[in-house]
Write an enzyme that holds these catalytic residues in place. Structure first.
Site, PDB file in Angstrom:
ATOM      1  N   ARG A  16     -14.122  82.370  -9.068  1.00  0.00           N
ATOM      2  CA  ARG A  16     -12.616  82.425  -9.113  1.00  0.00           C
ATOM      3  C   ARG A  16     -12.026  83.348  -8.275  1.00  0.00           C
ATOM      4  NH1 ARG A  16     -14.405  84.610 -14.870  1.00  0.00           N
ATOM      5  NH2 ARG A  16     -15.558  82.870 -14.399  1.00  0.00           N
ATOM      6  N   ASP A  34      -8.689  90.263 -17.154  1.00  0.00           N
ATOM      7  CA  ASP A  34      -8.923  90.178 -18.551  1.00  0.00           C
ATOM      8  C   ASP A  34      -8.119  91.670 -19.165  1.00  0.00           C
ATOM      9  OD1 ASP A  34     -10.555  88.083 -18.318  1.00  0.00           O
ATOM     10  OD2 ASP A  34     -12.314  89.113 -18.284  1.00  0.00           O
ATOM     11  N   ARG A  43      -5.734  81.111  -8.870  1.00  0.00           N
ATOM     12  CA  ARG A  43      -6.472  81.013  -9.920  1.00  0.00           C
ATOM     13  C   ARG A  43      -6.434  79.623 -10.336  1.00  0.00           C
ATOM     14  NH1 ARG A  43      -9.510  83.919 -14.177  1.00  0.00           N
ATOM     15  NH2 ARG A  43     -10.781  82.312 -15.021  1.00  0.00           N
ATOM     16  N   ASP A  57      -9.712  87.138 -11.502  1.00  0.00           N
ATOM     17  CA  ASP A  57      -9.773  87.166 -12.914  1.00  0.00           C
ATOM     18  C   ASP A  57      -9.164  88.323 -13.432  1.00  0.00           C
ATOM     19  OD1 ASP A  57     -10.335  86.181 -15.666  1.00  0.00           O
ATOM     20  OD2 ASP A  57     -12.577  87.132 -15.385  1.00  0.00           O
TER      21      ASP A  57
END
Length: 158
Positions: free
Chosen positions: A91, A96, A82, A94
């Site tokens: 990317r 989150d 990343r 990712d």
């Protein structure tokens, strides 16, 4: 143990392999169990350019507090190459932190619930798939948010 939800996304390299590896990495986190995982969804980038994303959501039961879990997620992202050259850049991976129990955190490094999750079909659809009765800390049901994102291009792939 706290139930946490993590959004996964990738649009560079081999997203299918990356997400499979990311699920394995999440399952291997200390004091954490991968409790559930959604199907994979293909979605157009939001407020960004680049190829379509492959997205999913994982449910974790974890003894890690939110900052420790975020640090672990960022370490997994780095292990998958990343980079953050600019906001919303394509990317390799990712991760989150969407929710950590019913906590509300508003800090410089971490905001929970994730501040943009309610406007993203690529978060809400897979989240609803694995937690159809989920209610956010503010009392909003995830199911009630789906209509507002119905115009976003997304399709279930697996």
């Amino acid at each position: 143990m706290t139930r946490a939800y993590v959004g996964l996304g990738a649009n560079l390299g081999d997203p299918h392999a990356t997400l499979a590896n990311a699920f394995q990495a999440l399952a291997g986190l200390p004091a954490t169990t991968l409790a559930d995982r959604s199907s994979l969804y293909s979605s157009a980038p939001l407020a960004a350019d680049g190829p379509d994303f492959l997205n999913a959501v994982a449910a974790l039961d974890t003894a890690l507090d939110a900052p420790a879990l975020l640090a672990a997620l960022q370490a997994i992202e780095l292990a998958h190459g990343r980079e953050r050259p600019y906001r919303n850049a394509p990317r390799t991976l990712d991760l989150d932190l969407l929710l950590h129990g019913d906590q509300r955190i508003d800090g410089a490094a971490l905001t929970v619930p994730h501040p943009r999750m309610c406007g993203r079909a690529f978060v809400l659809l897979p989240l609803h798939e694995i937690a159809p009765d989920l209610v956010l800390p503010d009392g909003t049901a995830v199911a009630d948010l789906l209509a507002a994102v119905s115009e976003q291009r997304i399709r279930r792939t697996l």
